[in-house]
Design an enzyme around this catalytic site. Sequence first.
Site, PDB file in Angstrom:
ATOM      1  N   CYS A 140     -29.668 -16.009 -32.973  1.00 16.37           N
ATOM      2  CA  CYS A 140     -31.248 -15.862 -32.918  1.00 16.37           C
ATOM      3  C   CYS A 140     -31.835 -16.453 -31.770  1.00 16.37           C
ATOM      4  CB  CYS A 140     -31.763 -16.174 -34.291  1.00 16.37           C
ATOM      5  SG  CYS A 140     -33.440 -16.265 -34.218  1.00 16.37           S
ATOM      6  N   HIS A 192     -63.679  -7.810 -40.138  1.00 21.02           N
ATOM      7  CA  HIS A 192     -63.986  -6.609 -39.265  1.00 21.02           C
ATOM      8  C   HIS A 192     -64.298  -7.263 -37.861  1.00 21.02           C
ATOM      9  CE1 HIS A 192     -65.434  -2.838 -38.172  1.00 21.02           C
ATOM     10  NE2 HIS A 192     -66.821  -3.403 -37.649  1.00 21.02           N
TER      11      HIS A 192
END
Length: 508
Positions: A41, A478
Amino acid sequence: METQLVVLGGGPGGYAAAFMAADLGLQVTLVDAEPRLGGACLLRGCIPSKALLHVAKVIADARHATDWGVAFANPKIDLDAMRARKEKVIAALSGGLAQLAKRRNVQVIRARGVFEDSQTLRLEQAGDKPPAADRLRFQHCILATGSSPTRLPALALPTPRAMDSTAALDLPEVPESLLVVGGGYIGLEMGTVYAVLGSRVSVVEMTDGLLPGVDRDLVKPLHKRLEKDFAAIWLNAKVVAMADKKDSIEVTFEGSGVRDQGPEDRVQASGVGGQGPTTQHPTTDNRQLTTSTRRFGRVLIAVGRRPNSAGLGLEHTKVQVDSRGFVMVDPQRRTADPHILAIGDVASEPMLAHKAAHEGKIAAEVLAGHEAAVFSPRAIPAVVFTDPEIAWAGLTEGEAKKEGRAVEVAQFPWAASGRAQSVGRTEGLTKWIIDPESRCVLGCGIVGAGAGELIAEAVLAIEMGATVEDVAQSIHPHPTLSETLGFAAEVYLGTATDIYRPKSPRKA
Ligand code: NAD
């Protein structure tokens, strides 16, 4: 030499297991054949590929900026500098792991460990110096030897032009043309890097779609994008032979999928049947098999990985290995040998670093006497770091179908997201898989920019048994792409206002 616990393998599963076990009071020795900790990895997989993909993203974003009224000059690519940065990232992280091992009194031995019996490892020299001892006696072992690229005999070619993922990550050059064999995680991620850097990338995939097994709704937008970015995507086709032509590799394909898509690397009047690039062969079941030959500057072979269970002397223990080479384990990650546990890629799929690390911690807890510790996640996230990214977690529609399990699906197209519009990434899609009885979210799939980060919310929701109402009632900031998770839940409930869905599956 003796130790209470030996962890064999220092990848993300192995070092997590070793460090956790040390934190829980065990005396731990970590054996790895590599000079540095981190495993595939960190040394030649997830981390270096993400370092390169980040560069690819910067270049691709700059190119797309022309759509928004900003034009950058063509990038100057300095491969040496790119390689150096990638190496710096690896060095920082593996150096950190060495420090963490030291702080925890985890003894790290560089050697290849081979089982002589259920409690003895023979330590074979792996570097310049012989290891501190020939043999290591242990009370317990956690086997974390990982996986290696699958090598197919037809695709073995002793030339640096034929690369596996390790060689491709070394970025030896940007070849004029690159064939990627295997349309899976590695092929598409590395293909993306090389395509952005300037190679003409073609992908050949054996099955009838890229990323087999992944939800088709998620793959579709990626496929569409790759059709633009890659020179060709050939499905239902495979490579049957390769030949070294010094300045290129000649590749013979079999399958109906390899068709002309422009002035490719086709070999005119190739040896195949002496009739040019494509030859039809009748098969025993009367289907036509097409063979064709083309040339490429380099070939990347990424046809899967296999568990590293061979050559470890496991036959001298009671450990059992299945027909595919995976070490068989129970939910506590115990093998059939009472002294040996196994985690990560060598023990089971999915072959993902975060799953291995989680298993490693469970195995350490089990050995420290936490009898309740078991590996039983509801959701293991998977991310393909292409552009757009694809991420999913928990139950998929395909799995539900296979299990004959009734589910409901709610989707939110990113074209209706303010953030997706403002960043010009409207091709995305977010979907929830919902249990119609309990209304719990069972699975989630996302395709779009940053999907790999967004999926974390879904993992938490699924793991905690959240209902679709819980997701919808959680106020999402948002304007963000994370809103699409809330909006998709609202679509299910019939409460979505950012999209018009007159026939919602179910009203709240
Ligand atoms: P993969 O299983 O994802 O893809 C291999 C692909 O090769 C499949 O699509 C298969 O159908 C195809 N294939 C097999 N034989 C072929 C042939 N002869 N000709 C053409 N196509 C052929 O495997 P991979 O991409 O090598 O990656 C291995 C594993 O590594 C993955 O399963 C994954 O677990 C892990 N990985 C994860 C990430 C990530 O998390 N982002 C990234 C890279 C790798």
